[in-house]
Scaffold this active site. Structure first.
Site, mmCIF file in Angstrom:
data_model
loop_
_atom_site.group_PDB
_atom_site.id
_atom_site.type_symbol
_atom_site.label_atom_id
_atom_site.label_comp_id
_atom_site.label_asym_id
_atom_site.label_seq_id
_atom_site.Cartn_x
_atom_site.Cartn_y
_atom_site.Cartn_z
ATOM 1 N N HIS A 1 5.521 0.969 0.308
ATOM 2 C CA HIS A 1 6.882 0.465 0.518
ATOM 3 C C HIS A 1 6.968 -0.147 1.905
ATOM 4 O O HIS A 1 6.351 0.341 2.838
ATOM 5 C CB HIS A 1 7.927 1.586 0.388
ATOM 6 C CG HIS A 1 9.289 1.065 0.095
ATOM 7 N ND1 HIS A 1 10.128 0.597 1.073
ATOM 8 C CD2 HIS A 1 9.924 0.876 -1.083
ATOM 9 C CE1 HIS A 1 11.249 0.172 0.519
ATOM 10 N NE2 HIS A 1 11.153 0.324 -0.780
ATOM 11 N N ASP B 1 9.235 2.740 -8.431
ATOM 12 C CA ASP B 1 8.747 2.128 -9.678
ATOM 13 C C ASP B 1 7.679 2.961 -10.375
ATOM 14 O O ASP B 1 7.464 2.809 -11.581
ATOM 15 C CB ASP B 1 8.185 0.730 -9.387
ATOM 16 C CG ASP B 1 9.308 -0.247 -9.059
ATOM 17 O OD1 ASP B 1 9.398 -0.682 -7.902
ATOM 18 O OD2 ASP B 1 10.111 -0.517 -9.970
HETATM 19 C C1 SDX Z 1 10.524 -2.100 -4.897
HETATM 20 O O1 SDX Z 1 12.182 -3.269 -0.446
HETATM 21 C C2 SDX Z 1 12.761 -2.494 -1.301
HETATM 22 O O2 SDX Z 1 13.673 -1.750 -0.998
HETATM 23 C C3 SDX Z 1 12.243 -2.618 -2.734
HETATM 24 C C4 SDX Z 1 12.637 -1.511 -3.676
HETATM 25 C C5 SDX Z 1 14.122 -1.526 -3.979
HETATM 26 O O3 SDX Z 1 14.667 -0.474 -4.355
HETATM 27 O O4 SDX Z 1 14.705 -2.638 -3.972
HETATM 28 O O5 SDX Z 1 12.294 -0.253 -3.107
HETATM 29 C C6 SDX Z 1 11.940 -1.661 -5.021
HETATM 30 O O6 SDX Z 1 10.281 -3.272 -4.960
HETATM 31 C C7 SDX Z 1 9.460 -1.088 -4.628
HETATM 32 C C8 SDX Z 1 8.056 -1.722 -4.420
HETATM 33 C C9 SDX Z 1 7.460 -2.093 -5.783
HETATM 34 N N1 SDX Z 1 6.200 -2.843 -5.603
HETATM 35 C C10 SDX Z 1 5.002 -2.271 -5.861
HETATM 36 O O7 SDX Z 1 4.859 -1.110 -6.233
HETATM 37 C C11 SDX Z 1 3.817 -3.226 -5.694
HETATM 38 C C12 SDX Z 1 2.680 -2.519 -4.930
HETATM 39 N N2 SDX Z 1 3.097 -2.308 -3.545
HETATM 40 C C13 SDX Z 1 2.671 -3.261 -2.559
HETATM 41 O O8 SDX Z 1 2.542 -4.585 -3.005
HETATM 42 C C14 SDX Z 1 3.386 -3.070 -1.219
HETATM 43 O O9 SDX Z 1 3.278 -1.740 -0.866
HETATM 44 C C15 SDX Z 1 4.827 -3.494 -1.071
HETATM 45 C C16 SDX Z 1 5.095 -4.843 -1.624
HETATM 46 C C17 SDX Z 1 5.743 -2.502 -1.724
HETATM 47 C C18 SDX Z 1 5.141 -3.499 0.432
HETATM 48 O O10 SDX Z 1 4.433 -4.554 0.967
HETATM 49 P P1 SDX Z 1 4.150 -4.695 2.538
HETATM 50 O O11 SDX Z 1 5.139 -3.911 3.334
HETATM 51 O O12 SDX Z 1 4.006 -6.156 2.794
HETATM 52 O O13 SDX Z 1 2.765 -3.948 2.737
HETATM 53 P P2 SDX Z 1 1.355 -4.675 2.772
HETATM 54 O O14 SDX Z 1 1.107 -5.369 1.473
HETATM 55 O O15 SDX Z 1 1.273 -5.485 4.025
HETATM 56 O O16 SDX Z 1 0.379 -3.440 2.870
HETATM 57 C C19 SDX Z 1 0.123 -2.782 4.114
HETATM 58 C C20 SDX Z 1 -1.228 -2.091 3.942
HETATM 59 C C21 SDX Z 1 -2.291 -3.057 3.433
HETATM 60 O O17 SDX Z 1 -3.573 -2.576 3.863
HETATM 61 P P3 SDX Z 1 -4.383 -3.482 4.940
HETATM 62 O O18 SDX Z 1 -4.567 -4.827 4.265
HETATM 63 O O19 SDX Z 1 -3.484 -3.541 6.157
HETATM 64 O O20 SDX Z 1 -5.654 -2.697 5.125
HETATM 65 O O21 SDX Z 1 -1.148 -1.072 2.938
HETATM 66 C C22 SDX Z 1 -1.945 -1.455 1.794
HETATM 67 C C23 SDX Z 1 -2.243 -2.923 1.941
HETATM 68 O O22 SDX Z 1 -3.475 -3.244 1.317
HETATM 69 N N3 SDX Z 1 -1.125 -1.257 0.614
HETATM 70 C C24 SDX Z 1 -1.619 -0.956 -0.587
HETATM 71 C C25 SDX Z 1 -0.503 -0.869 -1.413
HETATM 72 N N4 SDX Z 1 0.611 -1.120 -0.716
HETATM 73 C C26 SDX Z 1 0.218 -1.365 0.540
HETATM 74 N N5 SDX Z 1 -2.872 -0.765 -1.010
HETATM 75 C C27 SDX Z 1 -3.010 -0.467 -2.318
HETATM 76 N N6 SDX Z 1 -1.988 -0.351 -3.188
HETATM 77 C C28 SDX Z 1 -0.730 -0.554 -2.773
HETATM 78 N N7 SDX Z 1 0.288 -0.451 -3.633
#
Ligand code: SDX
Length: 372
Positions: free
Chosen positions: A257, A308
């Site tokens: 998140h 989710d």
């Molecule tokens: C919702 O914002 C809200 O409030 C949204 C929400 C709401 O109620 O409206 O809460 C609802 O959208 C929840 C999120 C649903 N999405 C997912 O589950 C998709 C998977 N999650 C990721 O894509 C990610 O965690 C996000 C999109 C939720 C957040 O993205 P960020 O803040 O841009 O984080 P990032 O992609 O920059 O990740 C930071 C690090 C990375 O590692 P490095 O590249 O720095 O080594 O954490 C890792 C990422 O690779 N990481 C993950 C991960 N999420 C972050 N690695 C594996 N699996 C994941 N899910």
């Protein structure tokens, strides 16, 4: 100018609707745990719109306004029946239907607060009817008319299945709708606010928000989680599947998140609901697989589940088609989107940030004959 990637940490608005402070979510200051435990979705809708819990008369009035306006225009039903709904995502059809509601609202362009409040009621009342009607018509079934005697949550399941839901199913949907209703300045809510900050209409703001929610990084994640669980199939396959994903540094849907660091406070409620529903339906495997995935991802990557992740097995246990999971998120978030749109109109200024230009400088026009 330094760009904050993804606007991370940028405070782009003020709001009195919901807050996320130190991994604690509140709607108008009321903790999400209390709301998940005690509130009806109708109470939460009123709370978000009016910034206070309704008294008995106010709740009764809102519930009847939502029930009285739940029917879809006949033209929308005709459109749904004349379209091959098997080839298009329900979120795309939802966007279209919201635009159709604007077409049939003779007050669509009115921008006074009373008109906009009535549009918010229309949108909240009709969004659940649409999701149910979409599902029925896609299956070749007649849509089920809303039942004014049922709660908003029970009515959604009734319109979806044709049967009045049992208490646990109604409680599960109500809890899911309460948990998804608002979330400060998430991507789809911010999209809605940017759109209406130009003084565009509420229907335009909602169609913009639906477009943003559809993405798998946002509201589309719950459908992606179910796709992942179906691909894994059995508990024995969880470890190898997830390990392969983690080794490939692939995103695991339902985890992580932008704002929460210690974990999404909503996840635990949906996890418990998933366990209860799994036990009742005799299909506990989706819960146990999810629990195993959570254990692997949190221990190896220290990334906790978000709202989710367990919502997928909750909706699956209720027998809901997988591509309706995100539309159900939209049913709930319609309350937050409309609340933020009404708030944006109250004290508005166009939202227009800057960009750091990285293209060629001092370029000039070259006649086409001289171009490579
Ligand atoms: C919702 O914002 C809200 O409030 C949204 C929400 C709401 O109620 O409206 O809460 C609802 O959208 C929840 C999120 C649903 N999405 C997912 O589950 C998709 C998977 N999650 C990721 O894509 C990610 O965690 C996000 C999109 C939720 C957040 O993205 P960020 O803040 O841009 O984080 P990032 O992609 O920059 O990740 C930071 C690090 C990375 O590692 P490095 O590249 O720095 O080594 O954490 C890792 C990422 O690779 N990481 C993950 C991960 N999420 C972050 N690695 C594996 N699996 C994941 N899910």
């Amino acid at each position: 100018m330094t760009v904050k990637s993804g606007l991370e940490g940028v405070v782009a608005a003020t709001t009195s609707i919901s807050s996320i402070i130190d991994d604690t979510l509140t709607y108008v200051g009321i903790g999400i745990d209390e709301l998940a435990e005690y509130a009806s979705f109708e109470e939460v809708v009123y709370l978000l719109w009016h910034r206070k819990l309704p008294n008995k008369d106010q709740l009764k009035e809102l519930a009847s306004q939502l029930a009285d306006n739940a029917e879809l225009p006949e033209e929308v039903i005709t459109y749904l029946k004349s379209t091959n709904l098997k080839n298009v995502h329900p979120m795309t059809v939802l966007r279209t239907v919201i635009s159709m509601l604007a077409l049939y609202d003779k007050n669509a362009e009115a921008m006074d607060s009373d008109s906009n409040y009535l549009k918010a009621i229309q949108l909240q009342a009709k969004v659940s009817t649409f999701v149910a009607a979409f599902s029925r018509i896609r299956q070749g079934l007649e849509p089920v008319a809303p039942n004014k005697d049922l709660s908003y949550s029970a009515n959604f399941l009734y319109m979806l299945t044709g049967d009045k839901p049992n208490a646990i199913a109604e409680e599960a949907i109500n809890k899911a709708l309460v948990l998804h209703a608002d979330h400060e300045l998430n991507a789809s809510t911010f999209t809605a606010r940017v759109c209406v900050a130009t003084l565009s209409d509420i229907y335009s703001g909602i169609t913009a928000a639906i477009g943003a929610l559809k993405g798998p990084l946002h509201g589309g994640a719950n459908e992606s989680v179910m796709k992942m669980l179906a691909e894994i199939g059995e508990i024995e396959n969880v470890e190898s599947y997830i390990q392969e994903k983690m080794d490939a540094k692939a995103k695991i849907m339902g985890f992580g998140h932008r704002v929460y660091r210690g974990g999404d406070p909503r996840a635990k409620h949906l996890k418990e609901m998933s366990r209860q529903l799994g036990a009742i339906t005799g299909e506990l495997k989706w819960y146990t697989m999810s629990e195993k995935i959570e254990e692997l991802v949190t221990t190896q990557k220290n990334i906790p589940p978000n709202v989710d992740f367990y919502s997928a097995s909750v909706y699956h246990s209720l027998g809901i088609e997988h591509d309706l999971f995100t539309p159900i998120f939209a049913i709930s978030r319609m309350s937050g989107w409309t609340a933020h749109i009404l708030e944006q109109y109250e004290n508005n200024r166009i939202i227009r940030p800057r960009a750091d230009y990285t293209g060629p400088e001092k370029n000039s026009y070259i006649p086409i004959e001289e171009r490579a």
